[in-house]
Structure formats: C-alpha cells, structure tokens
Design a protein around this motif. Structure first.
Motif, PDB file in Angstrom:
ATOM      1  N   GLY A  87     -25.009  56.659   6.278  1.00  0.00           N
ATOM      2  CA  GLY A  87     -24.772  55.385   5.610  1.00  0.00           C
ATOM      3  C   GLY A  87     -23.451  55.323   4.875  1.00  0.00           C
ATOM      4  O   GLY A  87     -23.350  54.708   3.810  1.00  0.00           O
ATOM      5  N   MET A  88     -22.409  55.913   5.454  1.00  0.00           N
ATOM      6  CA  MET A  88     -21.099  55.936   4.800  1.00  0.00           C
ATOM      7  C   MET A  88     -20.284  54.706   5.188  1.00  0.00           C
ATOM      8  O   MET A  88     -20.681  53.919   6.048  1.00  0.00           O
ATOM      9  CB  MET A  88     -20.377  57.229   5.139  1.00  0.00           C
ATOM     10  N   SER A  89     -19.136  54.545   4.552  1.00  0.00           N
ATOM     11  CA  SER A  89     -18.338  53.340   4.742  1.00  0.00           C
ATOM     12  C   SER A  89     -17.573  53.386   6.055  1.00  0.00           C
ATOM     13  O   SER A  89     -17.425  54.435   6.692  1.00  0.00           O
ATOM     14  CB  SER A  89     -17.352  53.180   3.588  1.00  0.00           C
ATOM     15  N   ALA A  90     -17.061  52.213   6.437  1.00  0.00           N
ATOM     16  CA  ALA A  90     -16.230  52.126   7.636  1.00  0.00           C
ATOM     17  C   ALA A  90     -14.947  52.934   7.476  1.00  0.00           C
ATOM     18  O   ALA A  90     -14.469  53.551   8.434  1.00  0.00           O
ATOM     19  CB  ALA A  90     -15.901  50.666   7.935  1.00  0.00           C
ATOM     20  N   VAL A  91     -14.380  52.935   6.276  1.00  0.00           N
ATOM     21  CA  VAL A  91     -13.159  53.723   6.048  1.00  0.00           C
ATOM     22  C   VAL A  91     -13.469  55.216   6.143  1.00  0.00           C
ATOM     23  O   VAL A  91     -12.688  55.985   6.732  1.00  0.00           O
ATOM     24  CB  VAL A  91     -12.525  53.370   4.691  1.00  0.00           C
ATOM     25  N   ASP A  92     -14.599  55.649   5.603  1.00  0.00           N
ATOM     26  CA  ASP A  92     -15.007  57.050   5.758  1.00  0.00           C
ATOM     27  C   ASP A  92     -15.092  57.423   7.234  1.00  0.00           C
ATOM     28  O   ASP A  92     -14.600  58.481   7.662  1.00  0.00           O
ATOM     29  CB  ASP A  92     -16.372  57.288   5.112  1.00  0.00           C
ATOM     30  N   TYR A  93     -15.741  56.561   8.006  1.00  0.00           N
ATOM     31  CA  TYR A  93     -15.887  56.818   9.439  1.00  0.00           C
ATOM     32  C   TYR A  93     -14.525  56.845  10.124  1.00  0.00           C
ATOM     33  O   TYR A  93     -14.262  57.695  10.979  1.00  0.00           O
ATOM     34  CB  TYR A  93     -16.779  55.743  10.061  1.00  0.00           C
ATOM     35  N   GLY A  94     -13.640  55.926   9.748  1.00  0.00           N
ATOM     36  CA  GLY A  94     -12.311  55.903  10.335  1.00  0.00           C
ATOM     37  C   GLY A  94     -11.527  57.172  10.045  1.00  0.00           C
ATOM     38  O   GLY A  94     -10.878  57.740  10.926  1.00  0.00           O
ATOM     39  N   LEU A 318      -6.323  51.224   8.144  1.00  0.00           N
ATOM     40  CA  LEU A 318      -6.921  51.149   6.813  1.00  0.00           C
ATOM     41  C   LEU A 318      -7.258  49.708   6.443  1.00  0.00           C
ATOM     42  O   LEU A 318      -8.324  49.423   5.884  1.00  0.00           O
ATOM     43  CB  LEU A 318      -5.972  51.762   5.777  1.00  0.00           C
ATOM     44  N   HIS A 319      -6.363  48.789   6.773  1.00  0.00           N
ATOM     45  CA  HIS A 319      -6.624  47.374   6.501  1.00  0.00           C
ATOM     46  C   HIS A 319      -7.881  46.902   7.237  1.00  0.00           C
ATOM     47  O   HIS A 319      -8.747  46.227   6.648  1.00  0.00           O
ATOM     48  CB  HIS A 319      -5.425  46.534   6.930  1.00  0.00           C
ATOM     49  N   LEU A 320      -8.001  47.256   8.514  1.00  0.00           N
ATOM     50  CA  LEU A 320      -9.179  46.848   9.277  1.00  0.00           C
ATOM     51  C   LEU A 320     -10.443  47.512   8.733  1.00  0.00           C
ATOM     52  O   LEU A 320     -11.523  46.906   8.717  1.00  0.00           O
ATOM     53  CB  LEU A 320      -8.991  47.179  10.755  1.00  0.00           C
ATOM     54  N   GLY A 321     -10.314  48.754   8.269  1.00  0.00           N
ATOM     55  CA  GLY A 321     -11.453  49.422   7.663  1.00  0.00           C
ATOM     56  C   GLY A 321     -11.912  48.741   6.392  1.00  0.00           C
ATOM     57  O   GLY A 321     -13.121  48.571   6.160  1.00  0.00           O
ATOM     58  N   ARG A 322     -10.965  48.349   5.553  1.00  0.00           N
ATOM     59  CA  ARG A 322     -11.328  47.631   4.324  1.00  0.00           C
ATOM     60  C   ARG A 322     -11.986  46.287   4.669  1.00  0.00           C
ATOM     61  O   ARG A 322     -12.921  45.852   4.000  1.00  0.00           O
ATOM     62  CB  ARG A 322     -10.093  47.401   3.451  1.00  0.00           C
ATOM     63  N   ARG A 323     -11.494  45.625   5.692  1.00  0.00           N
ATOM     64  CA  ARG A 323     -12.121  44.369   6.120  1.00  0.00           C
ATOM     65  C   ARG A 323     -13.540  44.620   6.622  1.00  0.00           C
ATOM     66  O   ARG A 323     -14.460  43.859   6.318  1.00  0.00           O
ATOM     67  CB  ARG A 323     -11.304  43.706   7.228  1.00  0.00           C
ATOM     68  N   LYS A 324     -13.710  45.683   7.393  1.00  0.00           N
ATOM     69  CA  LYS A 324     -15.043  45.986   7.934  1.00  0.00           C
ATOM     70  C   LYS A 324     -16.020  46.293   6.800  1.00  0.00           C
ATOM     71  O   LYS A 324     -17.208  45.948   6.885  1.00  0.00           O
ATOM     72  CB  LYS A 324     -14.945  47.163   8.899  1.00  0.00           C
ATOM     73  N   ASP A 325     -15.542  46.918   5.752  1.00  0.00           N
ATOM     74  CA  ASP A 325     -16.384  47.206   4.591  1.00  0.00           C
ATOM     75  C   ASP A 325     -16.555  45.995   3.680  1.00  0.00           C
ATOM     76  O   ASP A 325     -17.406  46.009   2.796  1.00  0.00           O
ATOM     77  CB  ASP A 325     -15.787  48.360   3.777  1.00  0.00           C
ATOM     78  N   GLY A 326     -15.713  44.969   3.880  1.00  0.00           N
ATOM     79  CA  GLY A 326     -15.762  43.806   2.997  1.00  0.00           C
ATOM     80  C   GLY A 326     -16.125  42.535   3.728  1.00  0.00           C
ATOM     81  O   GLY A 326     -17.286  42.335   4.109  1.00  0.00           O
TER      82      GLY A 326
END
Length: 402
Positions: A87-94, A318-326
């Motif tokens: 259950g970790m974040s998209a940025v963690d996965y990236g 990183l930008h896309l990861g932050r969007r995926k998490d937000g």
C-alpha cells in the motif's frame, strides 16, 4: 548577499552530485529516499553481481528465489492496498522501478508484470475469492503471475484478438495464443484476456490447468535476463468463477497497461542513470593524448547533454508520480512520460556507449545491456507511434488510429 560575480558569499555550498545537478533529491521525503535505498541495497547484492552473466546466457535462473526476496521487501504489488500488499505511494513505486531498471530492465519487468499487470488486474477487477486466493502469495513472491493480452498477429490493436472464451454449461473453454509474455514459463497463474460472446473478458488461469502451456521464447537479443514466453491455450476448461467479474471490454486490460507504463516512465531513467554513471567514471579514467578524456570539450558536451536529458526525464517522472498520488493521472499523461523517457534513455545509452568507445560493447560495463534492453521497452506497453496518437487525440479531440 551576492558578490559582483553572482556567487553567494557566506555559507559554503555543498558539492553537487554529478548525476543530480538539479538537486531533485531535495524534492523527495526521507521516507521516499529510504524506499529507494532499500531497493538499491537488494539490487546491489542479489542482482548486480550476476546480471551480466544472466544476460549473456539468456536466462534468469534464480527467478523464484529473486521473487521471494523482492516480495519479502514488499516490492510486489507495492502500490496496491490490502491482501498482503504494502500500500505504498506511486512515487515510492516509481523510485523502486528506477532502481530495479538501473540494474536491468528484465528485473523491473518481472516486478511490473507481477504487480502492475497480473496483481493489479485481480485487485481491481477480480472477485473477493480471486483476490484472497492469489494476491497474498503473489505479494510474497511465492506465486508468480503473467498477463496474456498480446497475440502473434495483434499487438497494438488488441481489439482484433483471436483468443476465444466459449461457455460450456457452467464452465468456460479458452482457445488461442498469446505472445511475448513476461514470466509466462514460470508463472503459477496467468491473467488471460479473451473474446467472449458479450465482449472481451479477463480470466484467472492457474497454469497447471490441462491444455495450458507456455513454451519459452528463445534467441532474444534484448531483455535476455528475463523469462519471455508464448501462451498456448488448447481447450483450457475453467470454472465459471474464473472470469474477472468487475470489468468488460478493453477498458480492463488497458487500465492495467497504464499501471505498467507508469513504472516504465521511472524505470527508463534508471537505465539512463546507470549508463551515464558508467560513462562519467570511464571518462575520468581513460587517458588519450596525455589526459583523461573527461577533459575534452566534446566529451563534456556529451556528458552535459546526457545529464540534462536525465534531469528532465526524472522531473517528468516525479511530476507524474505526484499527480498519480494526488489529482490523478490521465492516459495521455502516461503516454507522454513513456514516449519521452524511453526515447531519451535510449539516446543517453547510445551517447554513453560512444564515450566508452570499444569498451562500450562489452558486458564488463552495463551500457550495451541497457541499450539492448531499451529497444524492447521502446515498443512494449505501446509503441512510440501509438503513444503519439494517444497524445494527438488528447490535443485535437480526433482519433487517428485507423
């Protein structure tokens, strides 16, 4: 206070990281850096000492042991919730994908197919029974999954798939072929997409089911440290509850592909970073005309260009990861990331290869291996042409696929 030269007086500036001149690390939280460090540690010990040999031999002999090690670290389905998933974040996965592909694209593919394709399909579209049966052992690396969508004659156009699912009483009977399937020959379960009377449906297929086979694809010159197979379904009989109940049509497999493409956005930058690091180190040691080649203008031009492209691609990831998490991530945004980052990673690898000269084609260095692997990454999970059309449709509102 600034001096006339533009330099800041007072505090001494820390030395910059030549692989992160823009300071992207400062945008990561301590927890995100810890995830990255943990993945790097396991890659340093379980992958990097052996991967060149695996690539040269065209095999991944320790795949089950490696899957359990990655599962023990929580990397398999790490961005999914529940059922043993981290259950970790998209940025963690990236960040994990970046480190995995810095070691080898095949290793990142193992994790992506397991988590973002097979596990994601079951988690998102499966029944409660399917989730309970398969997700915990898959998250632990005790069961390996694969994802059957691409066919010998239908890649970019999955709507033309020939694999069929026919009802027979309370059962389903599947017939067809799938091609270029990562993990296929070692999988315990396959998520297979087939055309039924009511449209495209997904099925959870235990690979010990009679009529199912997965012959290994040989003679690859890319992704050699990866298991790639054909799936053959000859009268595979499944119970009625083998079908994924929560999705119908191509929306199902395409939603899974978007998950996997997101990991590629990050992973490609890992391969690029590894190649740039090798080129930078080599340039500092290789002497020609009485000095290190790092001191020549043309070499520095290559290094600078590679560093800029790596920075831009990592910032986009990183930008896309932050969007995926937000707020969320739209398909055209994923397409933009995959299209840009894989192309830029290939450019970086090719430029790094020239810095190494003849040594650039040796497996003593990672560059040629990354370069060959990225040729597969370029076209799987959507060719560059298809991603351009996704972006074009988003810009114009007009589909140009046909």
């Amino acid at each position: 206070m600034s001096t006339a030269s533009g330099r800041t007086s007072g505090a001494v500036r820390a030395k910059s990281d030549p692989l992160d001149l823009a300071g992207i690390d400062d945008m990561l939280s301590p927890e995100e850096k810890a995830v990255r460090a943990a993945v790097r540690q396991v890659c340093d010990t379980a992958v990097d000492p052996y991967v060149a040999e695996w690539f040269e031999k065209g095999e991944l002999p320790a795949i089950r042991e490696l899957a359990k090690e990655l599962g023990g670290l929580g990397l398999l389905g790490m961005h999914l919730e529940g059922y043993g998933c981290a259950g970790m974040s998209a940025v963690d996965y990236g960040l994990a994908c970046m480190e995995l592909e810095a070691s080898d694209s095949g290793i990142r593919s193992l994790v992506s197919v397991q988590g973002s394709l097979a596990m994601y399909a079951i988690r998102q579209h499966g029944s409660e029974e399917q989730k309970r049966r398969w997700l915990p052992p898959m998250a632990a690396g005790e069961a390996i999954g694969c994802f059957g969508l691409t066919e010998p004659d239908h890649g970019s156009d999955p709507a033309g798939m020939l694999t069929r699912a026919v009802r027979d009483g309370g059962d389903w009977v599947l017939d067809g072929r799938k091609m270029w399937i990562t993990n296929g020959s070692v999988a315990d379960v396959a998520v297979v997409w087939a055309r039924a009377e009511e449209g495209v449906r997904g099925f959870v297929v235990p690979t010990d089911t009679p009529g199912f086979s997965a012959p290994l694809i040989k003679h690859k010159l890319s992704l050699r440290a990866s298991v790639t197979s054909e799936l053959v379904l000859d009268g595979v009989r499944l119970p009625g509850d083998a079908m994924l109940p929560e999705v119908r049509g191509l929306r199902g497999p395409l939603s899974c592909l978007n998950e996997a493409r997101y990991g590629i956005v990050w992973g490609a930058m890992g391969a690029a970073r590894s190649s740039l690091a090798a080129a930078l180190e080599y340039a500092g040691q290789r002497t020609q005309f009485g000095k290190a080649i790092a001191g020549f203008q043309l070499t520095q031009e290559k290094l600078a260009h590679m560093a800029v492209e790596l920075t831009c691609g990592t910032l986009l990831a990183l930008h896309l990861g932050r969007r995926k998490d937000g707020p969320g991530l739209r398909p055209e945004q994923v397409s933009m990331g995959k299209l840009n980052n894989v192309n830029k990673a290939l450019d970086i690898c090719r430029s790094a290869r020239t810095v190494l000269g003849a040594n650039g084609i040796s497996l003593e260095y990672p560059v040629i291996r990354h370069m060959a692997n990225l040729e597969s990454v370029l076209t799987y999970e959507g060719t560059p042409e298809m991603h351009k059309l996704v972006i074009g449709q988003a810009m114009t509102g007009l589909p140009a696929f046909r």
